[in-house]
Design a protein around this motif. Structure first.
Motif, mmCIF file in Angstrom:
data_model
loop_
_atom_site.group_PDB
_atom_site.id
_atom_site.type_symbol
_atom_site.label_atom_id
_atom_site.label_comp_id
_atom_site.label_asym_id
_atom_site.label_seq_id
_atom_site.Cartn_x
_atom_site.Cartn_y
_atom_site.Cartn_z
ATOM 1 N N ASN A 36 -3.338 35.504 103.080
ATOM 2 C CA ASN A 36 -2.392 35.584 102.183
ATOM 3 C C ASN A 36 -1.027 35.018 102.795
ATOM 4 N N THR A 38 -16.491 33.918 93.408
ATOM 5 C CA THR A 38 -15.294 33.501 92.942
ATOM 6 C C THR A 38 -13.964 33.589 93.570
ATOM 7 N N LYS A 39 -13.805 34.635 94.398
ATOM 8 C CA LYS A 39 -12.748 34.771 95.365
ATOM 9 C C LYS A 39 -12.813 33.694 96.434
ATOM 10 N N LEU A 93 -14.329 30.835 96.430
ATOM 11 C CA LEU A 93 -13.970 29.312 95.801
ATOM 12 C C LEU A 93 -12.355 29.312 95.584
ATOM 13 N N ARG A 94 -11.485 30.528 94.967
ATOM 14 C CA ARG A 94 -10.353 30.615 94.839
ATOM 15 C C ARG A 94 -9.337 30.298 96.126
ATOM 16 N N TYR A 95 -10.099 30.843 97.059
ATOM 17 C CA TYR A 95 -9.303 30.731 98.316
ATOM 18 C C TYR A 95 -9.561 29.288 98.962
ATOM 19 N N GLN A 96 -10.722 28.871 98.696
ATOM 20 C CA GLN A 96 -11.143 27.452 99.256
ATOM 21 C C GLN A 96 -10.312 26.469 98.832
ATOM 22 N N LYS A 97 -9.990 26.471 97.469
ATOM 23 C CA LYS A 97 -8.901 25.606 96.868
ATOM 24 C C LYS A 97 -7.533 25.357 97.481
ATOM 25 N N LYS A 98 -7.210 26.600 97.938
ATOM 26 C CA LYS A 98 -5.796 26.617 98.830
ATOM 27 C C LYS A 98 -5.701 25.245 100.172
ATOM 28 N N GLU A 133 -18.173 23.903 98.796
ATOM 29 C CA GLU A 133 -17.782 24.445 97.375
ATOM 30 C C GLU A 133 -19.126 24.362 96.872
ATOM 31 N N SER A 154 -20.926 27.359 94.703
ATOM 32 C CA SER A 154 -20.847 27.475 93.313
ATOM 33 C C SER A 154 -22.521 27.310 92.786
#
Length: 324
Positions: free
Chosen positions: A207, A242-243, A245-250, A259, A263
């Motif tokens: 974070n 889902t979490k 993937l969300r952090y991977q996008k960062k 991914e 997925s």
């Protein structure tokens, strides 16, 4: 878990084939002498068992592939042949094909107008259910394996009371398997606790934008999702994927192989949640072009296999309750 002993489920021969059994045991080759059609059915079925018991699985598979199953329609022998298919396919880790063979075995049994309390009939049902437990244990679905094993144990207990010599070893194996599955579930829970601790440790740093911590967090979240998927906690699996993937996008806005992997498993989990099945199907279909662009052939084939079998899964336990 120990594999099924196919001797335990082998139905009584309908003819005296001793002369041909002696020839096989002497030469190791199926006799070519003329015999009646009924005798031939017994000889070929027994020969498959002979090959398996002598560690000749490949030869047994070839023999099974060449047998005309129509000749065994609505017979205990025919159900046993499909059970033999199932057991051999499980040992090859060909799980989808093994499930199909198990379904065929039960359908043959269900089609028969016969005494369903007969010892050979019940032994075949127990054999299929035990194989299901072995299969689901192999793929880490121990919740399913445990339920199936309980059913198999109950059937084997009834059988052992009638013929201890034939079924005694099978019931011992089933009891030992219970311990194996329990230990596996305990191990999974311990691993899950480890992943949860790791996730908490990485979360704070992630974070704050520490790149390596984000990668570590994604992997930990993915591992938690995979384990929840295995033990049947599909909603929790969706949450962790889902979490992840969300952090991977960062750190990697563009979709890559990792991914894609996350997925695909997310799609698998969604298909198990009835209100979200359509979402899972749409997700998986949208991943096919990504798999193609990444030249991820095995992943593309996996997606297509999931979609192909969507809604076609045979509910063995419900079928057993309704028919048997």
């Amino acid at each position: 878990m120990k594999p099924l002993s196919l001797d335990m489920a082998f139905p009584e021969l309908q003819n005296d084939i001793k002369q041909w059994q002696e020839q096989v045991e002497e030469t190791g080759v199926l006799p070519t002498e003329l015999m009646s059609e009924e005798e031939s059915l017994d000889v070929h079925r027994w020969y498959v068992l002979y090959l398996i018991n002598n560690g000749l699985a490949e030869k047994a598979e070839k023999e099974l592939a060449g047998i005309n199953r129509d000749a065994y329609a609505e017979t205990l022998g025919g159900a046993w042949l499909y059970l033999a298919d199932m057991a051999l396919l499980i040992e090859q880790n060909s799980f989808a094909e093994a499930l199909e063979a198990g379904e065929q075995s039960l359908r043959v049994l269900a089609s028969m107008d016969t005494d369903r309390s007969h010892i050979d009939y019940v032994a075949l049902v127990a054999g299929v259910v035990y194989c299901l437990a072995v299969l689901h244990h192999k793929v880490g679905e121990n919740v399913r394996a445990e339920k199936e094993l309980v059913k198999a144990q109950k059937l084997l207990e009834k059988l052992a009371k009638k013929n201890k010599a034939r079924f005694g070893a099978a019931i011992v194996n089933a009891i030992e398997a219970s311990t194996t599955i329990f230990n596996s579930r305990l191990k999974q829970m311990n691993i899950l606790a480890h992943y949860q601790l790791s996730t908490d440790l990485y979360l704070d740093k992630a974070n704050k934008g520490v790149t390596q911590a984000i990668y570590d967090l994604v992997k930990s979240l993915q591992n938690e999702g995979d384990l929840h998927l295995k033990i049947g906690n599909y909603r929790d699996a969706v949450k962790y994927y889902t979490k992840a993937l969300r952090y991977q996008k960062k750190v990697t806005p563009k979709m890559g192989e990792n991914e894609l992997r996350i997925s695909i498993n997310l799609g698998r989990a969604l298909l198990h949640i009835i209100p979200r099945q359509s979402t899972g199907e749409q997700l998986l279909r949208s991943l096919i072009p990504l798999a193609e662009s990444l030249d991820a052939i095995s992943e593309k084939n996996e997606i297509q296999a999931i979609l192909e079998h969507k809604g076609k899964a045979f509910d063995f336990m419900s079928f057993l309750k309704k028919v048997f």
